[in-house]
Design a protein around this motif. Sequence first.
Motif, PDB file in Angstrom:
ATOM      1  N   UNK A  75       0.847  -1.180   0.000  1.00 35.01           N
ATOM      2  CA  UNK A  75       0.000   0.000   0.000  1.00 35.01           C
ATOM      3  C   UNK A  75       0.890   1.240   0.000  1.00 35.01           C
ATOM      4  N   UNK A 100      -5.011   9.694   1.107  1.00 37.60           N
ATOM      5  CA  UNK A 100      -5.407   8.386   1.603  1.00 37.60           C
ATOM      6  C   UNK A 100      -4.548   7.271   1.051  1.00 37.60           C
ATOM      7  N   UNK A 101      -4.501   6.198   1.792  1.00 39.10           N
ATOM      8  CA  UNK A 101      -3.711   5.044   1.436  1.00 39.10           C
ATOM      9  C   UNK A 101      -4.399   4.273   0.315  1.00 39.10           C
ATOM     10  N   UNK A 116     -13.090 -12.226   7.812  1.00 37.08           N
ATOM     11  CA  UNK A 116     -13.557 -10.862   7.622  1.00 37.08           C
ATOM     12  C   UNK A 116     -12.441  -9.907   7.219  1.00 37.08           C
ATOM     13  N   UNK A 149      -5.462  -8.545   8.801  1.00 39.92           N
ATOM     14  CA  UNK A 149      -4.512  -7.798   7.988  1.00 39.92           C
ATOM     15  C   UNK A 149      -3.389  -7.369   8.912  1.00 39.92           C
ATOM     16  N   UNK A 171       0.133  -5.234   9.074  1.00 36.23           N
ATOM     17  CA  UNK A 171       0.924  -4.234   8.357  1.00 36.23           C
ATOM     18  C   UNK A 171       2.329  -4.153   8.929  1.00 36.23           C
ATOM     19  N   UNK A 172       3.284  -3.878   8.067  1.00 33.63           N
ATOM     20  CA  UNK A 172       4.625  -3.559   8.507  1.00 33.63           C
ATOM     21  C   UNK A 172       4.692  -2.119   9.001  1.00 33.63           C
ATOM     22  N   UNK A 232     -17.577  -5.279   5.349  1.00 37.28           N
ATOM     23  CA  UNK A 232     -16.592  -5.134   6.423  1.00 37.28           C
ATOM     24  C   UNK A 232     -16.108  -3.701   6.546  1.00 37.28           C
ATOM     25  N   UNK A 249     -13.413  -1.205   9.183  1.00 36.52           N
ATOM     26  CA  UNK A 249     -12.311  -1.320  10.130  1.00 36.52           C
ATOM     27  C   UNK A 249     -11.906   0.060  10.647  1.00 36.52           C
ATOM     28  N   UNK A 277      -8.376   1.629  12.289  1.00 42.24           N
ATOM     29  CA  UNK A 277      -6.972   1.435  12.619  1.00 42.24           C
ATOM     30  C   UNK A 277      -6.424   2.692  13.274  1.00 42.24           C
ATOM     31  N   UNK A 302       0.128   0.132  11.101  1.00 42.47           N
ATOM     32  CA  UNK A 302      -1.291   0.252  11.424  1.00 42.47           C
ATOM     33  C   UNK A 302      -1.675  -0.858  12.400  1.00 42.47           C
ATOM     34  N   UNK A 326      -5.020  -2.576  14.407  1.00 41.46           N
ATOM     35  CA  UNK A 326      -6.473  -2.667  14.331  1.00 41.46           C
ATOM     36  C   UNK A 326      -7.099  -2.426  15.695  1.00 41.46           C
ATOM     37  N   UNK A 375     -13.261  -3.936  14.311  1.00 50.74           N
ATOM     38  CA  UNK A 375     -13.819  -4.113  12.982  1.00 50.74           C
ATOM     39  C   UNK A 375     -15.270  -4.565  13.102  1.00 50.74           C
ATOM     40  N   UNK A 406     -18.326  -6.676  10.687  1.00 55.57           N
ATOM     41  CA  UNK A 406     -18.604  -7.461   9.484  1.00 55.57           C
ATOM     42  C   UNK A 406     -20.072  -7.393   9.077  1.00 55.57           C
ATOM     43  N   UNK A 464      -7.334   5.737  10.936  1.00 54.74           N
ATOM     44  CA  UNK A 464      -7.723   5.388   9.575  1.00 54.74           C
ATOM     45  C   UNK A 464      -8.914   4.439   9.593  1.00 54.74           C
ATOM     46  N   UNK A 504      -8.514  -3.893   1.130  1.00 58.76           N
ATOM     47  CA  UNK A 504      -9.103  -2.888   2.002  1.00 58.76           C
ATOM     48  C   UNK A 504      -8.920  -1.514   1.363  1.00 58.76           C
ATOM     49  N   UNK A 542      -9.175   2.591   2.000  1.00 58.71           N
ATOM     50  CA  UNK A 542      -8.967   3.463   3.152  1.00 58.71           C
ATOM     51  C   UNK A 542      -9.518   4.870   2.947  1.00 58.71           C
TER      52      UNK A 542
END
Lengths: 117, 115
Positions: A37, A44-45, A101, A105, A107-108, B31, B33, B35, B43, B45, B48, B50, B90, B104, B106
């Motif tokens: 990303x 925005x990402x 769902x 996810x 993220x780094x 869904x 979310x 973050x 990021x 979480x 979230x 669903x 986010x 996803x 954003x």
Amino acid sequence: AQTVTQSQPEMSVQEAETVTLSCTYDTSENNYYLFWYKQPPSRQMILVIRQEAYKQQNATENRFSVNFQKAAKSFSLKISDSQLGDTAMYFCAFMKLYDNYGQNFVFGPGTRLSVLP
Amino acid sequence: DVKVTQSSRYLVKRTGEKVFLECVQDMDHENMFWYRQDPGLGLRLIYFSYDVKMKEKGDIPEGYSVSREKKERFSLILESASTNQTSMYLCASSLSIGAGGNIQYFGAGTRLSVL
């Protein structure tokens, strides 16, 4: 639990040159997705590129390509012909294939890339 | 194109205030979310959802709650804001996995400062 590591907090590249951003991950899963990303300054990402782990062929999107080494758990992003608009924070991310769902996810920490004129 | 809209880009609040961050998506995604983004941590979480009225805790839910009364809207609530909640927040949305969704999308983020 999965982890994603990006060992380069910051990088810079001259306009029109090529740069490679590194990402490694740790998982015991065999089927998963990997993502890059891009988050431009104050914007925005957005998704840059996606790779399915069960596909051996490396994903490519225009100037962006990945080098996916499943055995080494490495997923680097190569940006060719860098442009000023590529200046952004880049995040590598992982998701299990059977993630009900998308809540897993991972993220780094991100790599801040500056493209210099 | 998918559009995820966060109601505020910047917010400044006082310690102890109740804070609402709003997020709306226009693609009928199941869904959604929330973050939190902090330098060097990527990021993380918070919560979230669903489905409407359904919510699940993420990795760092403490001090936060959420509300999803309509499919398109997902709100993050800081019951009593504290200085350690100063961060970028986010919002994201995605289709259900059954619908083939794993990307996803954003919003632009809300930078919250708690003084």
